[in-house]
Design a protein around this motif. Structure first.
Motif, PDB file in Angstrom:
ATOM      1  N   VAL B  18      24.931  -2.609 -16.431  1.00 35.31           N
ATOM      2  CA  VAL B  18      23.568  -2.945 -16.858  1.00 35.31           C
ATOM      3  C   VAL B  18      23.508  -3.131 -18.378  1.00 35.31           C
ATOM      4  O   VAL B  18      22.741  -3.945 -18.892  1.00 35.31           O
ATOM      5  CB  VAL B  18      22.580  -1.850 -16.407  1.00 35.31           C
ATOM      6  CG1 VAL B  18      21.176  -2.171 -16.896  1.00 35.31           C
ATOM      7  CG2 VAL B  18      22.596  -1.721 -14.892  1.00 35.31           C
ATOM      8  N   LEU B  22      22.408  -6.296 -22.298  1.00 38.10           N
ATOM      9  CA  LEU B  22      21.581  -5.705 -23.358  1.00 38.10           C
ATOM     10  C   LEU B  22      22.341  -5.678 -24.675  1.00 38.10           C
ATOM     11  O   LEU B  22      21.830  -6.041 -25.725  1.00 38.10           O
ATOM     12  CB  LEU B  22      21.194  -4.267 -22.984  1.00 38.10           C
ATOM     13  CG  LEU B  22      20.145  -4.076 -21.915  1.00 38.10           C
ATOM     14  CD1 LEU B  22      19.862  -2.580 -21.724  1.00 38.10           C
ATOM     15  CD2 LEU B  22      18.868  -4.795 -22.322  1.00 38.10           C
ATOM     16  N   GLU B  43      15.011 -13.321 -24.970  1.00 36.33           N
ATOM     17  CA  GLU B  43      14.738 -13.421 -23.537  1.00 36.33           C
ATOM     18  C   GLU B  43      14.928 -14.864 -23.041  1.00 36.33           C
ATOM     19  O   GLU B  43      15.654 -15.122 -22.085  1.00 36.33           O
ATOM     20  CB  GLU B  43      13.296 -12.964 -23.306  1.00 36.33           C
ATOM     21  CG  GLU B  43      12.808 -13.054 -21.883  1.00 36.33           C
ATOM     22  CD  GLU B  43      13.164 -11.824 -21.079  1.00 36.33           C
ATOM     23  OE1 GLU B  43      13.758 -10.890 -21.658  1.00 36.33           O
ATOM     24  OE2 GLU B  43      12.862 -11.800 -19.881  1.00 36.33           O
ATOM     25  N   LEU B 224      24.700 -12.640 -16.583  1.00 38.08           N
ATOM     26  CA  LEU B 224      23.666 -12.361 -15.585  1.00 38.08           C
ATOM     27  C   LEU B 224      23.848 -13.220 -14.335  1.00 38.08           C
ATOM     28  O   LEU B 224      23.766 -12.726 -13.215  1.00 38.08           O
ATOM     29  CB  LEU B 224      22.269 -12.611 -16.181  1.00 38.08           C
ATOM     30  CG  LEU B 224      21.773 -11.571 -17.172  1.00 38.08           C
ATOM     31  CD1 LEU B 224      20.414 -11.975 -17.722  1.00 38.08           C
ATOM     32  CD2 LEU B 224      21.694 -10.195 -16.499  1.00 38.08           C
ATOM     33  N   THR B 237      16.070 -12.521 -16.051  1.00 41.27           N
ATOM     34  CA  THR B 237      16.292 -11.633 -17.196  1.00 41.27           C
ATOM     35  C   THR B 237      15.347 -10.438 -17.164  1.00 41.27           C
ATOM     36  O   THR B 237      15.661  -9.382 -17.699  1.00 41.27           O
ATOM     37  CB  THR B 237      16.081 -12.384 -18.521  1.00 41.27           C
ATOM     38  OG1 THR B 237      14.895 -13.165 -18.410  1.00 41.27           O
ATOM     39  CG2 THR B 237      17.240 -13.292 -18.834  1.00 41.27           C
ATOM     40  N   LYS B 240      14.842  -8.184 -20.172  1.00 43.08           N
ATOM     41  CA  LYS B 240      16.007  -7.602 -20.857  1.00 43.08           C
ATOM     42  C   LYS B 240      16.065  -8.014 -22.324  1.00 43.08           C
ATOM     43  O   LYS B 240      16.562  -7.272 -23.173  1.00 43.08           O
ATOM     44  CB  LYS B 240      17.297  -8.011 -20.157  1.00 43.08           C
ATOM     45  CG  LYS B 240      17.494  -7.316 -18.833  1.00 43.08           C
ATOM     46  CD  LYS B 240      18.913  -7.489 -18.348  1.00 43.08           C
ATOM     47  CE  LYS B 240      19.126  -6.685 -17.075  1.00 43.08           C
ATOM     48  NZ  LYS B 240      18.198  -7.112 -15.998  1.00 43.08           N
ATOM     49  N   LEU B 243      13.893  -5.681 -24.094  1.00 43.71           N
ATOM     50  CA  LEU B 243      14.525  -4.369 -24.107  1.00 43.71           C
ATOM     51  C   LEU B 243      15.620  -4.332 -25.173  1.00 43.71           C
ATOM     52  O   LEU B 243      15.796  -3.347 -25.892  1.00 43.71           O
ATOM     53  CB  LEU B 243      15.122  -4.095 -22.716  1.00 43.71           C
ATOM     54  CG  LEU B 243      15.063  -2.661 -22.214  1.00 43.71           C
ATOM     55  CD1 LEU B 243      13.664  -2.104 -22.304  1.00 43.71           C
ATOM     56  CD2 LEU B 243      15.576  -2.589 -20.776  1.00 43.71           C
ATOM     57  N   ALA B 244      16.364  -5.441 -25.274  1.00 42.54           N
ATOM     58  CA  ALA B 244      17.422  -5.525 -26.282  1.00 42.54           C
ATOM     59  C   ALA B 244      16.822  -5.425 -27.680  1.00 42.54           C
ATOM     60  O   ALA B 244      17.364  -4.768 -28.565  1.00 42.54           O
ATOM     61  CB  ALA B 244      18.196  -6.835 -26.130  1.00 42.54           C
ATOM     62  N   CYS B 262      21.374   0.808 -26.319  1.00 40.80           N
ATOM     63  CA  CYS B 262      21.526  -0.007 -25.111  1.00 40.80           C
ATOM     64  C   CYS B 262      22.063   0.833 -23.958  1.00 40.80           C
ATOM     65  O   CYS B 262      21.607   0.722 -22.815  1.00 40.80           O
ATOM     66  CB  CYS B 262      22.482  -1.171 -25.376  1.00 40.80           C
ATOM     67  SG  CYS B 262      21.795  -2.426 -26.442  1.00 40.80           S
ATOM     68  N   ALA B 266      20.324   1.483 -20.424  1.00 40.60           N
ATOM     69  CA  ALA B 266      21.056   1.115 -19.219  1.00 40.60           C
ATOM     70  C   ALA B 266      21.196   2.312 -18.303  1.00 40.60           C
ATOM     71  O   ALA B 266      21.067   2.212 -17.085  1.00 40.60           O
ATOM     72  CB  ALA B 266      22.430   0.566 -19.595  1.00 40.60           C
ATOM     73  N   ASP B 269      18.149   2.857 -16.469  1.00 34.71           N
ATOM     74  CA  ASP B 269      18.040   1.883 -15.394  1.00 34.71           C
ATOM     75  C   ASP B 269      18.900   2.286 -14.199  1.00 34.71           C
ATOM     76  O   ASP B 269      18.481   2.191 -13.045  1.00 34.71           O
ATOM     77  CB  ASP B 269      18.456   0.511 -15.924  1.00 34.71           C
ATOM     78  CG  ASP B 269      17.884  -0.596 -15.078  1.00 34.71           C
ATOM     79  OD1 ASP B 269      16.649  -0.575 -14.846  1.00 34.71           O
ATOM     80  OD2 ASP B 269      18.654  -1.459 -14.630  1.00 34.71           O
TER      81      ASP B 269
END
Ligand SMILES: Nc1ncnc2c1ncn2[C@@H]1O[C@H](COP(=O)(O)OP(=O)(O)OP(=O)(O)O)[C@@H](O)[C@H]1O
Ligand SMILES: [Mg+2]
Lengths: 524, 324
Positions: B18, B22, B43, B224, B237, B240, B243-244, B262, B266, B269
């Motif tokens: 995951v 990221l 994104e 991905l 995405t 993500k 999130l990054a 990250c 992850a 997640d």
């Protein structure tokens, strides 16, 4: 007429020497502003050439064009007698032109070494050029008396050292001609003297220096020749020995200037500000003001002299309500305002009759992105006079601002322009106008004329004295001794967070004050 | 004992899978933002790259050609962002957001037009994807207690893009802190005027940073759709990129702290996936939606409370204009 004659005589370089730099017929527009009008400037190799002119006269613009930072709309530049194509700073650097800007061009979180390396790294990997740069920095430091610690972070350095870094940057890039744009605005008199010593050394080595300053004494001291600019054009170009401060001032402003004008005796009235055993700390919690006691009466100007960094800044901020005091008392017109009690913010102090021209107009005096008319009422925006119903009355704000701009000679007098498009001196006049026009009982003024031209200094001084004569209390903090001497009715000298003495401007000498400021002598 | 070890191994392995996109996207953001360009378009670049990779791989049957297409697509998007915000001094958030919206709409439309599969690309065959790689000696050391399974099950057996992300972190750190380009990059995000007056072109430098950001997002996108999954699906995405960006802020725009951030996200997640449908004693099964929100709640909490002072590069978001 003197001016025209002088221009003609400047065509041939003196004593068979050569021109280091010739700028011929330079024109530059910024939108509607004609910043340089057909400017011609010739600088002899191996000389120190001064440039003076009012705020907004176009001095920095011309220098930035020589340096390739701005592009001229018209005109040509010759370096060492050869036509030079200068499109960007790297071209100028390659031709041996270095510049120390009015506002420093340093990366604050970087070390001195990194700042010097930037743009001249000497390889893909930093390691390749670093040792060479370190050695070179050390050599320059030794040869010119510009020692620095290459690993110190620039943001931790006092401005005097930051300026040294700027000079080192230029020398490291091999500058043969060094442009200094108002280098002494931020220096103490001692630092300025050292700088001039260094400039003379450069000249003796055959290098060329262009020096911009508002202080005519400095021009008379170090330059060989001086160019005067007014409203974008060159109005005179003279050998320094053939001119005088008075003549330069007149050429700059276009009329007779009278500095340190006579003022009537003060007639102090009731006490307006009382400060008792005040202590103030800086952000790191380090004590900067360490127990000061004094008062200011209506109808007098009290000046605080001192080398910058001796607590004046923090004192002024505490009095202005933008920095909490650690302990002690401040009373404004009998109201206790010095405690940390929440609510006694700058805003409430304003309602109590305080005006404050902060030392740092960029950070605290203005909102750079706001129009002049918005800046002109900032801090008073909730007063009824600026409102129609519950909305701000824009038309009225613009009207007021336009009037003040005329009254305070802010140029250009267009209330709709953004604050940051005015030159530094004009920004200062705008702040002064705002603070004075809101009729405070006590006016705090930090560095009233920093970076301001001689005409504006005269003007601001006159206004301050007029306020005093109208029965207001004025507290002036300045690092300029001349200014303190010219304005104050009483002078307090600050050293290391304390007031170490009070003197009267009638009896004090500059020498005595200088020694007190250095912490060497007590009041006589 | 065995069970816990196995659980830890699965969770760790899932965390790495995951974390890969990221990390790559956050490093892309690092280049952009260190140069002073706010990059909210991570994104969109990732999504565009994911689509380009999947579509190309579906047509050519080659994951590598897919990767190449992803790099090209993402870099092109990055250059559009540069054109708007560097050359034309546009608002960087608006430009980045516009990219995100454009890509989110364009990809499904193109997928429909080219593959007639309601916004998706066809399922990729095994050869058209980046498959797992067994690292040397994985079998041999598997029997060594603790370290053996760790190597065999957590470190070994990922696809090549996971390893690429792992290598990217020290590489980016090296570029940023040890090279002349890195020095200029860090400088231009703090004070572009200083860079300009030092004789270095601000816009060239920023364009180069954006190209690097594009390339890294390209790898993230290809991961991905052609490694982690087998094809492109709409909105894959799933935030993500944002999130990054959060990890980048959490990591204070520094490569290694950003990597750690990250990994934390992850891990959250991975936990979230693990917890789905597992009844909690005394409460019962927690609604899936609530659990899925976990990494995002974590982001908000961390950014709001625990980051401390995270100071962005001083010039970031401000167009560089010399004349007004
Ligand atoms: N980057 C810029 N963009 C737009 N206008 C500018 C810019 N720089 C300067 N100006 C305008 O050009 C004119 C000349 O400015 P300049 O900075 O050259 O004056 P100066 O002589 O250096 O004044 P000071 O003594 O206050 O530094 C001013 O009216 C100023 O507002
Ligand atoms: Mg200037």
């Amino acid at each position: 007429m003197t001016a025209a004659l002088a221009l003609d005589s400047a065509i041939a370089p003196p004593q068979g020497g050569r021109w280091a730099i010739e700028a011929i017929g330079i024109d530059k527009w910024f939108g509607p502003v004609h910043a340089n009008r057909d400017v011609t400037l010739r600088v002899a190799k191996g000389s120190i050439h001064g440039i003076v002119g009012e705020n907004g006269a176009g001095k920095s613009t011309l220098m930035n064009i020589l340096y390739g930072y701005h592009r001229a709309d018209r005109g040509e530049i010759l370096i060492d007698g050869k036509a030079a194509d200068i499109h960007r700073p790297s071209d100028a650097l390659a031709l041996g032109v270095g510049m120390v800007h009015q506002h420093f061009m340093l990366v604050e979180p970087f070390t001195i070494l990194e700042n010097v390396l930037l743009g001249a790294e000497g390889g893909t990997l930093l390691a390749e050029g670093r040792d060479k740069a370190r050695a070179e920095l050390e050599r320059l430091g030794r040869d010119y008396g510009l020692e620095v610690d290459p690993d110190a972070l620039v943001e931790d350095l006092p401005v005097g050292i930051q300026q040294r870094v700027e000079i080192l940057k230029a020398l490291y890039r091999g500058a043969e001609t060094l442009i200094l744009d108002e280098p002494t605005g931020v220096l103490t008199p001692q630092e300025a003297d050292r700088l001039f010593q260094f400039l003379r050394v450069l000249r003796d080595q055959g290098k060329t220096v262009i020096l911009i300053t508002h202080k005519l004494r400095e021009i008379m001291d170090v330059t060989d020749r001086v160019t005067v600019m007014r409203r974008g054009a060159v109005v005179a170009d003279l050998p320094t020995q053939n001119t005088s401060k008075e003549e330069l001032a007149e050429l700059m402003v276009g009329r007779k200037v009278k500095l340190g004008g006579d003022k009537a005796r003060a007639a102090p009235g009731a006490v307006v500000l009382e400060v008792e055993d005040l202590h103030v700390n800086d952000e790191q919690g380090k004590p900067r003001v360490r127990g000061v006691t004094f008062n200011v009466r209506a109808g007098e100007i009290v000046g605080i002299a001192g080398v910058s960094g001796n607590g004046q800044t923090e004192l002024l901020e505490a009095l202005g309500g933008i920095r909490p005091a650690a302990s002690g008392r401040i009373r404004l017109k009998g109201n206790e305002v010095g405690t940390r009690r929440p609510g006694l913010t700058a805003r409430i102090l304003r309602r109590l009759g305080l005006g404050h021209v902060p030392e740092d107009r960029h950070r605290m005096g203005l909102v750079a992105g706001f129009a002049a008319y918005e800046n002109a009422i900032l801090g008073h925006q909730d007063e009824a006079q600026y409102h129609r119903g519950w909305l701000l009355d824009r038309a009225r704000m613009v009207d007021y601002c336009g009037e003040w701009m005329k009254g305070y000679d802010v140029r250009p007098d267009n209330p709709l322009l953004e604050a940051l498009s005015f030159s530094g001196g004009n920004q200062q006049k705008l702040v002064v106008a705002r603070e004075m026009e809101h009729a405070p009982d006590l006016l705090l003024v930090g560095q009233p004329t920093r970076g301001v031209d001689i005409g504006a200094i005269e003007f601001i001084h006159k206004r301050l004295i007029a306020m005093r004569d109208a029965g207001k209390a004025v507290l002036v903090v300045s690092v300029e001794l001349d200014e303190i001497m010219a304005l104050s009715d009483r002078i307090l000298v600050m050293f290391d967070g304390r007031i170490i003495g009070e003197v009267s401007p009638e009896t004090a000498t500059e020498r005595q004050l200088g020694l007190m400021m250095a912490g060497i002598a007590e009041a006589a | 004992m065995e069970d816990t070890l196995l659980l830890i191994a699965t969770m760790a392995s899932a965390t790495l899978r995951v974390a890969t996109p990221l990390v790559l996207a956050a490093l892309a953001g690092l280049f952009a933002e260190r140069s002073g360009i706010v990059d909210i378009g991570l994104e969109g670049k990732m999504l565009g790259a994911a689509f380009a990779a999947a579509a190309t791989a579906a047509v050519t049957g080659s994951a590598w050609l897919g990767l190449l297409a992803a790099l090209a697509a993402s870099t092109a998007l990055s250059l559009i962002h540069g054109f708007a915000s560097i050359t034309h001094h546009g608002n960087q958030v608006v430009s980045g957001m516009a990219l995100n919206i454009m890509v989110a709409g364009l990809c499904p439309v193109l997928a429909n037009a080219w593959f007639r599969q309601s916004g998706q690309t066809p399922m990729l065959a095994q050869q058209a994807r980046f498959g797992p790689i067994e690292l040397p000696f994985a079998q041999a050391v598997a029997k060594v207690p603790v370290l053996g399974p760790l190597y065999a099950q957590v470190i070994s057996g990922h696809n090549i893009l996971v390893y690429a992300a792992a290598v990217a972190v020290p590489l980016v750190a090296f570029v940023v802190y040890r090279t002349s380009f890195g020095l200029r990059l860090r400088a231009v995000g703090e004070n572009p005027e200083a860079v300009d007056t030092a004789g270095v072109s601000v816009s060239r430098l920023r364009y180069r940073a954006l190209i690097l950001a594009g390339l890294l997002c390209g790898v993230a996108g290809a991961y991905l759709s052609t490694a982690h999954n087998a094809g492109f699906i709409r909105d894959m995405t799933a935030g993500k990129g944002y999130l990054a960006l959060a990890a980048l802020i959490f990591g204070k725009w520094k490569p290694v702290p950003t990597l750690l951030a990250c990994l934390l996200f992850a891990f959250a997640d991975a936990v979230q996936i693990r917890l789905q449908g597992v009844p909690v004693p005394g409460i019962g099964a927690i609604p899936v939606q609530l659990i899925q929100a976990l990494p995002y709640v974590l982001t908000v909490l961390l950014l709001a409370g625990f980051v401390g002072k995270s100071v962005a590069p001083k010039a970031s978001g401000i167009p560089y204009l010399k004349e007004r």
